[in-house]
Enzyme design. Sequence first.
Site, PDB file in Angstrom:
ATOM      1  CD  GLU A  70      -1.514  -2.411   1.803  1.00 11.62           C
ATOM      2  OE1 GLU A  70      -2.323  -3.351   1.892  1.00 11.62           O
ATOM      3  OE2 GLU A  70      -0.316  -2.486   2.171  1.00 11.62           O
ATOM      4  CG  PHE A  95      -4.791  -2.294   4.789  1.00  9.11           C
ATOM      5  CD1 PHE A  95      -4.350  -2.630   6.055  1.00  9.11           C
ATOM      6  CD2 PHE A  95      -5.612  -3.180   4.118  1.00  9.11           C
ATOM      7  CE1 PHE A  95      -4.723  -3.828   6.647  1.00  9.11           C
ATOM      8  CE2 PHE A  95      -5.998  -4.383   4.698  1.00  9.11           C
ATOM      9  CZ  PHE A  95      -5.556  -4.710   5.966  1.00  9.11           C
ATOM     10  CG  HIS A 121     -14.414  -2.426   3.920  1.00  3.31           C
ATOM     11  ND1 HIS A 121     -14.289  -2.071   2.582  1.00  3.31           N
ATOM     12  CD2 HIS A 121     -15.141  -3.580   3.949  1.00  3.31           C
ATOM     13  CE1 HIS A 121     -14.904  -2.985   1.838  1.00  3.31           C
ATOM     14  NE2 HIS A 121     -15.449  -3.893   2.631  1.00  3.31           N
ATOM     15  NE  ARG A 180     -20.750  -3.991   6.569  1.00  7.29           N
ATOM     16  CZ  ARG A 180     -21.142  -5.126   7.089  1.00  7.29           C
ATOM     17  NH1 ARG A 180     -20.448  -6.221   6.867  1.00  7.29           N
ATOM     18  NH2 ARG A 180     -22.219  -5.187   7.831  1.00  7.29           N
TER      19      ARG A 180
END
Length: 329
Positions: A70, A95, A121, A180
């Site tokens: 990432e 992330f 998310h 999400r």
Amino acid sequence: MTTHTFHKDTWELYKSLEMSKQLTAGETLSKLGKDYPEIVAMSSDLSKPTRLWDFGKEFPERFFNFGLAEKNMVTAAAGLASTGKIPFVSTYASFLGVLAAENIRTAVAYPNLNVRLIGTHTGIAMGFYGTSHHATEDISITRAMANMTVISPADGAALAEMIEESVKTYQGPIYFRVSRGREESVYEHNENKVQNKIGKANILREGNDLTIIACGIEVNEALKAANQLKEQGINARVIDMHTIKPIDTEAILNAAEDTGAVLTVEEHNVQGGLGSAVSEILMESDLNCKFKRHGFYDEYSLIGKPYHLYKHYKLDGEGIASVAKEFLG
């Protein structure tokens, strides 16, 4: 032939994708891609759960998968932006806004590049995946970065509108935080034709006893709370403060003056998030206003199914209504 009935919290990939209707980034970019060849998209082995793959299918030569790298992905996006591309980077917020914060700050925000970061998310949406996958600090991290715009849309329709605006007219780095994708829509059946414009809050309900300022998935829960409060004789104004930076100062001050009480609601730590941003505006004004922040009270959440956690932390409509009543005394 055996048929399977899936629970609303299923993580079975293809059923989950079917249910994630509010993750509209890939779909929106695939529509814009033909007219804007400078758009490129990047993911890190999560292009399907983030729905960025919708763009990748349409423009495979402009889609890049970085695997579990990432930080490198963010730095590469900065490099592409420096050549005139408009990179859209998407992965789970834990992330992106948390893990890759240093790369975002140094490679993207500092040189003020047109990179669009989409953390999905967010909050506790990952539920039983636990603290490593929860993201309740990403607003405070990204809004502290100079040049960075921070947006938390209420639903997929709002996300699509602001993505389009970001491509056509907006300059500088943007961090979008979205859940999400399985949430109820706020703007899908938009009878009042409310537009989501970067930097401009939306007043979704009028009231004179209290103002609830919310962002992200908590906007819909705030509307539910306002309905419950109405039944108890409390008229609550509800504001969708989707853009946390730059924040709509005028909407905050007008609400404080009109109602005299402001409650902020966010799926985020109350330290440094939406509530902190609103409190900064109020404290620097001359207004006398009751104020409370509601979210995670400087703690890491429990591990469990998301809808159980929202209820436990009073981040559902019923919980917000109870917090509002206690706040008003």
